[in-house]
Scaffold this active site. Structure first.
Site, PDB file in Angstrom:
ATOM      1  N   GLY A   8       0.805  -1.036  -0.070  1.00 18.27           N
ATOM      2  CA  GLY A   8       0.200   0.024  -0.073  1.00 18.27           C
ATOM      3  C   GLY A   8       0.863   1.526  -0.147  1.00 18.27           C
ATOM      4  O   GLY A   8       0.304   2.241   0.559  1.00 18.27           O
ATOM      5  N   GLY A  11      -0.595   4.728  -1.264  1.00 20.00           N
ATOM      6  CA  GLY A  11      -1.593   5.406  -0.511  1.00 20.00           C
ATOM      7  C   GLY A  11      -0.864   6.583   0.339  1.00 20.00           C
ATOM      8  O   GLY A  11       0.172   6.683   0.444  1.00 20.00           O
ATOM      9  N   ASP A  13      -0.883   6.722   3.854  1.00 18.92           N
ATOM     10  CA  ASP A  13       0.156   6.349   4.915  1.00 18.92           C
ATOM     11  C   ASP A  13       1.380   5.660   4.444  1.00 18.92           C
ATOM     12  O   ASP A  13       2.500   5.774   4.954  1.00 18.92           O
ATOM     13  CB  ASP A  13      -0.642   5.350   5.548  1.00 18.92           C
ATOM     14  CG  ASP A  13      -1.689   5.960   6.582  1.00 18.92           C
ATOM     15  OD1 ASP A  13      -2.097   7.031   6.192  1.00 18.92           O
ATOM     16  OD2 ASP A  13      -2.198   5.231   7.640  1.00 18.92           O
ATOM     17  N   ALA A  82      -4.989  -2.014   1.321  1.00 23.81           N
ATOM     18  CA  ALA A  82      -6.726  -2.522   1.532  1.00 23.81           C
ATOM     19  C   ALA A  82      -7.458  -1.480   0.899  1.00 23.81           C
ATOM     20  O   ALA A  82      -7.044  -0.387   0.354  1.00 23.81           O
ATOM     21  CB  ALA A  82      -6.895  -2.245   3.122  1.00 23.81           C
ATOM     22  N   SER A 125      -8.263  -0.991  12.259  1.00 25.18           N
ATOM     23  CA  SER A 125      -8.870   0.327  12.384  1.00 25.18           C
ATOM     24  C   SER A 125      -9.916   0.634  13.387  1.00 25.18           C
ATOM     25  O   SER A 125     -10.416  -0.411  13.737  1.00 25.18           O
ATOM     26  CB  SER A 125      -9.891   0.698  10.767  1.00 25.18           C
ATOM     27  OG  SER A 125     -10.646   1.360  10.970  1.00 25.18           O
ATOM     28  N   GLU A 127     -12.616   1.471  13.179  1.00 26.55           N
ATOM     29  CA  GLU A 127     -13.942   0.965  12.702  1.00 26.55           C
ATOM     30  C   GLU A 127     -14.387  -0.191  13.232  1.00 26.55           C
ATOM     31  O   GLU A 127     -15.507  -0.652  13.229  1.00 26.55           O
ATOM     32  CB  GLU A 127     -14.073   1.106  11.401  1.00 26.55           C
ATOM     33  CG  GLU A 127     -14.076   2.452  10.550  1.00 26.55           C
ATOM     34  CD  GLU A 127     -15.234   3.467  10.668  1.00 26.55           C
ATOM     35  OE1 GLU A 127     -16.060   2.737  10.440  1.00 26.55           O
ATOM     36  OE2 GLU A 127     -15.032   4.551  10.650  1.00 26.55           O
ATOM     37  N   TYR A 149     -16.324  -3.061   5.636  1.00 30.00           N
ATOM     38  CA  TYR A 149     -14.886  -2.615   5.845  1.00 30.00           C
ATOM     39  C   TYR A 149     -14.394  -3.207   7.195  1.00 30.00           C
ATOM     40  O   TYR A 149     -13.434  -3.749   7.592  1.00 30.00           O
ATOM     41  CB  TYR A 149     -14.715  -1.267   5.712  1.00 30.00           C
ATOM     42  CG  TYR A 149     -13.446  -0.752   6.164  1.00 30.00           C
ATOM     43  CD1 TYR A 149     -12.134  -0.602   5.487  1.00 30.00           C
ATOM     44  CD2 TYR A 149     -13.202  -0.051   7.120  1.00 30.00           C
ATOM     45  CE1 TYR A 149     -10.864  -0.327   5.626  1.00 30.00           C
ATOM     46  CE2 TYR A 149     -12.092   0.470   7.771  1.00 30.00           C
ATOM     47  CZ  TYR A 149     -10.918   0.478   6.994  1.00 30.00           C
ATOM     48  OH  TYR A 149      -9.799   1.004   7.228  1.00 30.00           O
ATOM     49  N   HIS A 179      -7.102   9.446  10.170  1.00 27.25           N
ATOM     50  CA  HIS A 179      -5.979  10.417  10.312  1.00 27.25           C
ATOM     51  C   HIS A 179      -5.992  11.047   8.681  1.00 27.25           C
ATOM     52  O   HIS A 179      -6.148  10.306   7.789  1.00 27.25           O
ATOM     53  CB  HIS A 179      -4.791   9.745  10.527  1.00 27.25           C
ATOM     54  CG  HIS A 179      -4.478   8.434  10.175  1.00 27.25           C
ATOM     55  ND1 HIS A 179      -5.111   7.345  10.474  1.00 27.25           N
ATOM     56  CD2 HIS A 179      -3.703   8.163   9.083  1.00 27.25           C
ATOM     57  CE1 HIS A 179      -4.688   6.499   9.806  1.00 27.25           C
ATOM     58  NE2 HIS A 179      -3.840   6.849   8.990  1.00 27.25           N
ATOM     59  N   ARG A 184      -4.556  12.889   1.345  1.00 28.89           N
ATOM     60  CA  ARG A 184      -5.893  11.901   1.233  1.00 28.89           C
ATOM     61  C   ARG A 184      -6.517  12.096   0.006  1.00 28.89           C
ATOM     62  O   ARG A 184      -6.321  13.314  -0.580  1.00 28.89           O
ATOM     63  CB  ARG A 184      -6.493  12.551   2.712  1.00 28.89           C
ATOM     64  CG  ARG A 184      -7.441  11.680   3.203  1.00 28.89           C
ATOM     65  CD  ARG A 184      -7.248  10.780   3.742  1.00 28.89           C
ATOM     66  NE  ARG A 184      -8.183  10.173   4.814  1.00 28.89           N
ATOM     67  CZ  ARG A 184      -8.542   9.001   5.198  1.00 28.89           C
ATOM     68  NH1 ARG A 184      -8.015   8.051   4.812  1.00 28.89           N
ATOM     69  NH2 ARG A 184      -9.164   8.868   6.421  1.00 28.89           N
TER      70      ARG A 184
END
Ligand code: NAP
Length: 320
Positions: A8, A11, A13, A82, A125, A127, A149, A179, A184
């Site tokens: 990843g 992305g 991060d 992800a 996460s 979430e 997710y 974050h 982003r």
């Protein structure tokens, strides 16, 4: 020189973590889906694309992962790849749950086969906690995921715990709360609000349509959060850590702050029921005490400090 593999890496991060590890003199191997189609804009923005070795690898295909581990013999593996959007996971539940859980099992199994000393970080996460009986969320809070997710991340999180307990792997879950940063993508709320507000200010659009803005989230600043990822893999024992600011703000407060700062009237913000999610967490914030005590992770920014940074950078970049 240590070697780290980052999945990843294209992305938000991935780019900030690669930047941090390069500063610490690591050799950084970045996993991408395809040499032809990968979007390297975030790596270019941080001016690090020439300092990395990028490797194509399908994380659903165990032999490809094993080849990478054998070829580079990393000491650390950071798994950030992800399908990362909660909203999109309601549109693509099977794809999200399949990729986000199987890729993690494949990575853990590959480490077990190739070299059990490779230290593993999993991007878990907040979430996963979903509907909780009490706040703040700690490492001990039971999970009740409310989206595909969240289910995928909870499955992956428990796989990490299981490989740590069953096979003694040094595997950690970094349970990060939202974050943000300039990097982003625009399908995430804060970036969307700032981009749209600037477009309204310039007369390029007339309104902003939003879903449920009365929910509250614990938001932080991505470049500071990736420091905690690295710290987790430098400890004597692998453990899971909550990484958050410790306070929640409502999406309405964020809109009001951005619009007031840019001097835009709030009556152009329209509530659109088609943008509401089937289920949503009302309020969530965490306790970062364990990360601060054990990792020495230091985070003091309020989200309004972060918003100031984000607005400033967006204005500067849009002018250029
Ligand atoms: P992001 O900007 O959306 O980046 C996601 C990365 O995953 C990209 O490099 C993307 O590659 C890759 N990816 C997506 N689907 C893939 C697939 N099927 N195969 C291979 N690679 C795939 O996410 P982020 O904000 O950096 O977040 C990093 C990780 O932390 C994610 O796992 C996310 O779920 C988790 N997380 C993020 C937050 C947050 O607030 N940002 C909070 C908690 C946890 P492409 O460029 O090829 O699409």
């Amino acid at each position: 020189m240590k070697t780290a593999v980052i999945t990843g890496i294209t992305g938000q991060d991935g780019a900030y973590l690669a930047h941090l590890l390069l500063q610490k003199n690591y050799r950084v191997i970045g996993i991408i889906r395809s040499y032809n189609n990968s979007n390297l804009s975030k790596l270019k923005h941080l001016q690090i694309e020439d300092q990395l070795k990028l490797e194509e690898c399908d994380l659903t295909d165990i032999p490809s992962i094993i080849n990478i581990l054998k070829k580079y013999q990393p000491q650390e593996l950071y798994n950030l790849a992800a399908q990362s959007s909660v909203g999109l996971s309601f549109e693509q539940p099977i794809g999200t749950i399949t990729f986000n859980s199987i890729s993690v099992l494949n990575l853990l199994e590959s480490i077990k086969i190739v070299d059990k000393s490779i230290r593993f970080y999993q991007a878990s996460s907040s979430e996963m906690y979903g509907r909780v009986a009490r706040l703040p969320i700690t490492e001990e809070t039971p999970m009740h995921p409310l989206s595909p997710y969240a289910i995928s991340k909870a499955t992956a999180c428990w796989s990490v715990v299981n490989y740590r307990e069953s096979y003694g792997l040094y595997a950690c879950n970094g349970v990060l709360f939202n974050h943000e940063s300039y990097l982003r993508t625009e399908n995430f709320f804060v970036k969307k609000i700032i981009k749209n507000a600037l477009a309204i200010k310039r007369g390029q659009q007339t309104e902003l349509r939003v879903g449920n803005i009365d929910i509250k989230r614990d938001f932080g600043y991505a470049p500071e959060y990736v420091k905690a990822m690295w710290l987790m893999l430098q400890q004597p024992h692998p453990e899971d850590y909550i990484i958050c600011s410790g306070k929640s703000v409502s999406l309405r407060e964020i809109i009001e702050y951005v619009f007031n700062k840019l001097e835009i009237p709030l009556n152009v913000v329209i509530s659109d029921p088609t943008l509401f999610r089937p289920t949503d967490i009302k309020d969530i914030y965490g306790d970062n005490g364990k990360a601060k005590r054990q990792l020495g992770w230091n985070y003091t920014l309020s989200f309004f400090d972060v918003l100031n940074l984000l607005i400033e950078e967006e204005v500067k970049r849009t002018k250029n």
